[in-house]
Motif scaffolding. Structure first.
Motif, PDB file in Angstrom:
ATOM      1  N   ASN A  34       0.801  -1.224   0.000  1.00 41.57           N
ATOM      2  CA  ASN A  34       0.000   0.000   0.000  1.00 41.57           C
ATOM      3  C   ASN A  34       0.834   1.274   0.000  1.00 41.57           C
ATOM      4  O   ASN A  34       0.297   2.360   0.150  1.00 41.57           O
ATOM      5  N   GLY A  35       2.147   1.166  -0.156  1.00 45.56           N
ATOM      6  CA  GLY A  35       2.981   2.341  -0.319  1.00 45.56           C
ATOM      7  C   GLY A  35       3.411   3.027   0.959  1.00 45.56           C
ATOM      8  O   GLY A  35       3.831   4.187   0.927  1.00 45.56           O
ATOM      9  N   ASP A  82       7.199   3.922   0.609  1.00 39.84           N
ATOM     10  CA  ASP A  82       7.659   4.487  -0.661  1.00 39.84           C
ATOM     11  C   ASP A  82       8.577   5.690  -0.470  1.00 39.84           C
ATOM     12  O   ASP A  82       9.590   5.813  -1.149  1.00 39.84           O
TER      13      ASP A  82
END
Length: 86
Positions: free
Chosen positions: A28-29, A32
């Protein structure tokens, strides 16, 4: 010794749950951009609207010195705040 028959499966379930949550977070990042959040605290936010109160307006009007009535009202407000906190 018999408690190990309970603790080992519970530990394995918790490890599997932690690994599943890690993969969910990566998918889901959540990992990131690790640098932006760490640097955000170093920069100031946009300044909000300036708040003016009676004391600063009185000081500006009198050339930097507060009038006696302004000081008296501040003392009254401070005394009121102390009484309400007790």
């Amino acid at each position: 010794m018999e408690v190990l028959f309970l603790l080992v499966p519970v530990a394995l379930i918790l490890i599997a749950l932690a690994i599943k949550l890690l993969f969910w977070a990566v998918k889901n990042g959540q990992y990131d951009d690790l640098n932006t959040e760490g640097r955000r605290i170093l920069f100031d936010d946009e300044p909000g609207p300036q708040r003016t109160d009676n004391a600063s307006a009185t000081e500006a009007a009198s050339g930097g010195e507060a009038s006696p009535s302004g000081e008296a009202s501040q003392k009254h407000q401070t005394a009121t705040q102390v009484k309400t906190q007790e």
